[in-house]
Scaffold this motif. Structure first.
Motif, short mmCIF file in Angstrom:
data_model
loop_
_atom_site.label_atom_id
_atom_site.label_comp_id
_atom_site.label_asym_id
_atom_site.label_seq_id
_atom_site.Cartn_x
_atom_site.Cartn_y
_atom_site.Cartn_z
N ASN A 1 0.81 -1.22 0.00
CA ASN A 1 0.00 0.00 0.00
C ASN A 1 0.84 1.27 0.00
OD1 ASN A 1 -2.72 -0.80 -0.10
ND2 ASN A 1 -2.76 -1.29 2.07
N THR A 2 2.03 1.20 0.58
CA THR A 2 2.84 2.41 0.73
C THR A 2 4.11 2.39 -0.11
OG1 THR A 2 3.96 1.49 2.67
CG2 THR A 2 1.98 2.81 3.06
N GLY A 3 4.36 1.31 -0.85
CA GLY A 3 5.47 1.29 -1.79
C GLY A 3 6.82 0.93 -1.20
N ILE A 4 6.84 0.23 -0.06
CA ILE A 4 8.11 -0.20 0.51
C ILE A 4 8.25 -1.71 0.35
CG2 ILE A 4 8.09 1.74 2.12
CD1 ILE A 4 7.52 -0.36 4.36
N ILE A 5 9.24 -2.30 1.04
CA ILE A 5 9.51 -3.72 0.93
C ILE A 5 9.28 -4.37 2.28
CG2 ILE A 5 11.29 -5.45 0.42
CD1 ILE A 5 12.56 -3.07 -1.29
N GLY A 6 8.61 -5.51 2.28
CA GLY A 6 8.36 -6.23 3.52
C GLY A 6 8.56 -7.71 3.32
N LEU A 7 9.18 -8.36 4.29
CA LEU A 7 9.46 -9.80 4.21
C LEU A 7 8.79 -10.54 5.35
CD1 LEU A 7 11.06 -12.28 3.09
CD2 LEU A 7 12.92 -11.62 4.65
N LYS A 8 7.98 -11.53 5.00
CA LYS A 8 7.48 -12.53 5.94
C LYS A 8 8.25 -13.80 5.65
CE LYS A 8 4.24 -15.49 5.35
NZ LYS A 8 4.87 -16.69 5.96
N ALA A 9 9.21 -14.12 6.50
CA ALA A 9 10.02 -15.31 6.27
C ALA A 9 9.22 -16.57 6.60
CB ALA A 9 11.29 -15.23 7.12
N THR A 10 9.82 -17.72 6.32
CA THR A 10 9.21 -18.99 6.69
C THR A 10 8.78 -18.95 8.16
OG1 THR A 10 10.66 -20.14 5.13
CG2 THR A 10 9.60 -21.48 6.83
N HIS A 11 7.63 -19.52 8.44
CA HIS A 11 7.14 -19.50 9.82
C HIS A 11 8.17 -20.11 10.76
CE1 HIS A 11 4.68 -20.88 13.32
NE2 HIS A 11 4.32 -19.62 13.21
N GLY A 12 8.49 -19.39 11.83
CA GLY A 12 9.45 -19.85 12.80
C GLY A 12 10.87 -19.35 12.57
N ARG A 13 11.12 -18.77 11.40
CA ARG A 13 12.47 -18.25 11.13
C ARG A 13 12.87 -17.18 12.15
NH1 ARG A 13 16.55 -20.55 8.16
NH2 ARG A 13 16.20 -20.42 5.92
N VAL A 14 11.94 -16.27 12.46
CA VAL A 14 12.21 -15.18 13.39
C VAL A 14 11.35 -15.39 14.63
CG1 VAL A 14 12.28 -12.69 13.73
CG2 VAL A 14 12.66 -13.64 11.43
N PRO A 15 11.94 -15.48 15.81
CA PRO A 15 11.17 -15.77 17.03
C PRO A 15 10.12 -14.69 17.31
CG PRO A 15 13.51 -16.10 17.43
CD PRO A 15 13.39 -15.43 16.09
N MET A 16 8.98 -15.13 17.80
CA MET A 16 7.90 -14.23 18.18
C MET A 16 7.95 -13.86 19.66
SD MET A 16 5.79 -13.30 15.73
CE MET A 16 4.28 -12.91 16.62
N THR A 17 9.01 -14.23 20.36
CA THR A 17 9.15 -13.94 21.78
C THR A 17 9.04 -12.44 22.04
OG1 THR A 17 10.65 -15.82 21.93
CG2 THR A 17 10.59 -14.31 23.80
N GLY A 18 8.17 -12.06 22.98
CA GLY A 18 7.98 -10.65 23.31
C GLY A 18 6.88 -9.99 22.52
N ILE A 19 6.05 -10.80 21.86
CA ILE A 19 4.93 -10.27 21.08
C ILE A 19 3.67 -11.01 21.53
CG2 ILE A 19 3.98 -9.90 18.78
CD1 ILE A 19 6.92 -10.06 17.76
N TRP A 20 2.65 -10.24 21.90
CA TRP A 20 1.41 -10.81 22.43
C TRP A 20 0.43 -11.11 21.29
CZ3 TRP A 20 -3.73 -9.36 22.36
CH2 TRP A 20 -4.56 -10.00 23.31
N PRO A 21 -0.40 -12.16 21.36
CA PRO A 21 -0.47 -13.13 22.44
C PRO A 21 0.61 -14.21 22.33
CG PRO A 21 -2.13 -13.63 20.80
CD PRO A 21 -1.47 -12.35 20.36
N ARG A 22 0.98 -14.76 23.44
CA ARG A 22 1.98 -15.82 23.44
C ARG A 22 1.48 -17.02 22.65
NH1 ARG A 22 7.24 -16.78 23.39
NH2 ARG A 22 7.76 -18.83 24.22
N VAL A 23 0.22 -17.36 22.85
CA VAL A 23 -0.44 -18.39 22.05
C VAL A 23 -1.79 -17.85 21.63
CG1 VAL A 23 0.73 -20.39 23.06
CG2 VAL A 23 -1.36 -19.51 24.15
N PRO A 24 -2.26 -18.18 20.42
CA PRO A 24 -1.59 -19.03 19.44
C PRO A 24 -0.62 -18.20 18.58
CG PRO A 24 -3.69 -18.36 18.57
CD PRO A 24 -3.58 -17.73 19.92
N ARG A 25 0.38 -18.84 18.02
CA ARG A 25 1.28 -18.13 17.13
C ARG A 25 1.69 -18.95 15.91
NH1 ARG A 25 4.22 -19.52 21.65
NH2 ARG A 25 6.23 -20.53 21.32
N ARG A 26 0.94 -20.00 15.58
CA ARG A 26 1.36 -20.82 14.45
C ARG A 26 1.17 -20.12 13.11
NH1 ARG A 26 -2.85 -25.63 13.02
NH2 ARG A 26 -4.80 -24.64 13.62
#
Length: 468
Positions: free
Chosen positions: A186-211
């Motif tokens: 929408n804004t013309g930049i670059i964004g990467l969603k890597a393979t699930h689990g590549r980057v830890p979600m620790t410190g982001i709510w909710p703890r579960v679920p996060r699959r």
């Protein structure tokens, strides 16, 4: 000089700082000045980190002392306000969490800081990161820097708007179904969603679920996203989904003897796609063909046979409702519309839950079969360019579709855990960015980063910035 600084990418800023051509204090101050000048129009930044200038002064002292510097030493970055930042409010877009200040950084924040980067600001989001429009009762609505009457998307809409407008060179977003890639488009930049689990979600709510949840980098250049990804990826010992070391990468590079095989797809599989978006995907396919890739139109039968959006929504709402219900109990009058509506949705029957789990597996199998024949998929990110605020439906090629259709090309990657990257490659007749999405097999991020660099070089819209 400050104009040059605010639209320099993070890699360039790091080089300027390392060679003492510019001070970290100058860089941070230039971005603070930019926030003061343009954020009132965008409402993308919700909190400025009080310690940013102090950290910049410490970074400057380290440069002058000649100590070893990290790859992002002295470079400011921003983070979506769902990502914990020690000593800096993380309010999750909700009055329920107003004034909440974490004691520790999320793993993703800590890793960027560990590379020398300086937390500059927190960015706007929908309540609980749970909408494709960035709006909430606590910090209000964010606007698109290309047109204030249009949405920057969600849920990382504040992050994308801040980076596009030069308020931050690099940022962290999260992605549940669309939330990094859609706002980036929408804004013309670059964004990467890597393979699930590549980057830890620790410190982001909710703890579960996060699959289905991901955290990842957003920036104005492919090389910035690649550098940030290299720093962010890898197990942290706390997120059980994050178990694979970064060095495990199944990606392939191109060579004269074995060029990359890229299939491109618009319809069918992703539903209705605006003609301007479709034309942009085709132009990107032609550009990749022009630099030596083997490119051809494809179909993926599993995308046509399985409704990824229905799979995602009916599975996910059953898993997330307990987390939302627990924190909102007794605070119903402080909830925004989307979260409240989600809690009111009927439960998915167990027999349907099992059926949907099996459908998700068939979708994964369909992509696995596709990636036996191709190295990457090129497709839309969004079915239309950025739309007006608050729409419940929109018209594509003369037909009306619900606003949830905006997820159709992104949510399959969350259901399956595949990596995806959004990069601008066109402009609509209304002057809005149009992005394309690159997808690779699991753990092959190097492939889509390489292809993105090719598109970046060939892009007809490279280095365009909003006039704000």
């Amino acid at each position: 000089m400050s104009t040059d600084l605010i639209f320099s990418d993070a890699t360039k800023l790091a080089e300027l700082i390392r060679t003492r051509a510019v001070s970290p204090v100058e860089v941070v101050q230039a971005h603070l000045d930019r926030i003061g000048a343009v954020n009132p129009k965008l409402n993308a930044i919700v909190t400025v980190a009080e310690g940013a200038l102090e950290a910049a002064r410490a970074a400057e002292a380290a440069v002058m002392a000649g100590v070893a510097l990290g790859p992002l030493h002295g470079v400011p970055f921003s983070a979506k306000d769902s990502i914990d930042t020690a000593g800096v409010p993380t309010q999750r877009g909700s009055p329920i969490f107003k004034g909440r200040i974490p004691d520790t950084d999320a793993t993703s924040v800590a890793r960027l800081k560990g590379a020398g980067a300086i937390l500059l600001a927190k960015t706007n989001l929908p309540e609980f990161s749970y909408s494709t429009e960035t709006d909430n009762l606590l910090t209000g609505r964010a606007n698109n820097p290309w047109n204030y009457d249009r949405t920057p998307g969600g849920s990382s809409g504040g992050e994308s708007a801040a980076i596009a407008a030069g308020m931050s060179p690099l940022g962290l977003g999260t992605d549940l179904a669309i939330s990094i890639r859609g706002p980036a488009a929408n804004t013309g930049i670059i964004g990467l969603k890597a393979t699930h689990g590549r980057v830890p979600m620790t410190g982001i709510w909710p703890r579960v679920p996060r699959r289905n949840w991901h955290v990842g980098p957003m920036a104005r250049s492919v090389r910035d996203v690649a550098v940030a990804y290299s720093l962010l990826a890898g197990a942290d010992g706390a997120d059980g989904f994050s178990t694979t070391p970064l060095r495990f990468d199944t990606g392939v590079g191109s060579s004269p003897d074995q060029p990359l095989r890229v299939g491109w797809l618009v319809e069918p599989g992703f539903g209705l796609i605006d003609s301007e978006v479709a034309a942009t995907v085709q132009k990107a396919a032609e550009a990749l063909h022009g630099v030596g890739c083997v490119v051809e139109p494809v179909r993926i039968p599993a995308l046509e046979q399985e409704n990824a959006l229905d799979i995602f929504w009916r599975l996910h709402r059953m898993e997330v409702k307990p987390a939302f219900a627990a924190v909102t109990a007794g605070h119903e009058d402080e909830m925004f519309t989307i979260s409240k509506a989600m809690l009111g949705e009927p439960d998915t029957a167990l027999v349907d839950f099992v059926r949907l789990e099996q459908a998700a597996e068939r979708l994964r199998d369909g992509f696995a079969e596709y990636f036996q024949r191709y190295d990457a998929l090129l497709c839309p990110v969004l079915p239309i360019p950025a739309h007006a605020h608050g729409l419940a439906e929109f018209v594509i090629n003369g037909r009306t579709v619900p606003a949830t259709h905006s997820l159709s090309a992104t949510v399959p990657l969350n259901v399956t855990g595949l990596p995806g990257l959004s990069i601008r490659f066109g402009t609509s007749r209304d002057g809005l960015p149009i992005g394309v999405q690159l997808v690779s097999r699991w753990f092959a991020e190097s492939t889509i980063l390489y292809l993105a660099s090719l598109l970046e070089t060939a892009s007809p819209v490279r280095d365009l910035h909003p006039d704000i």
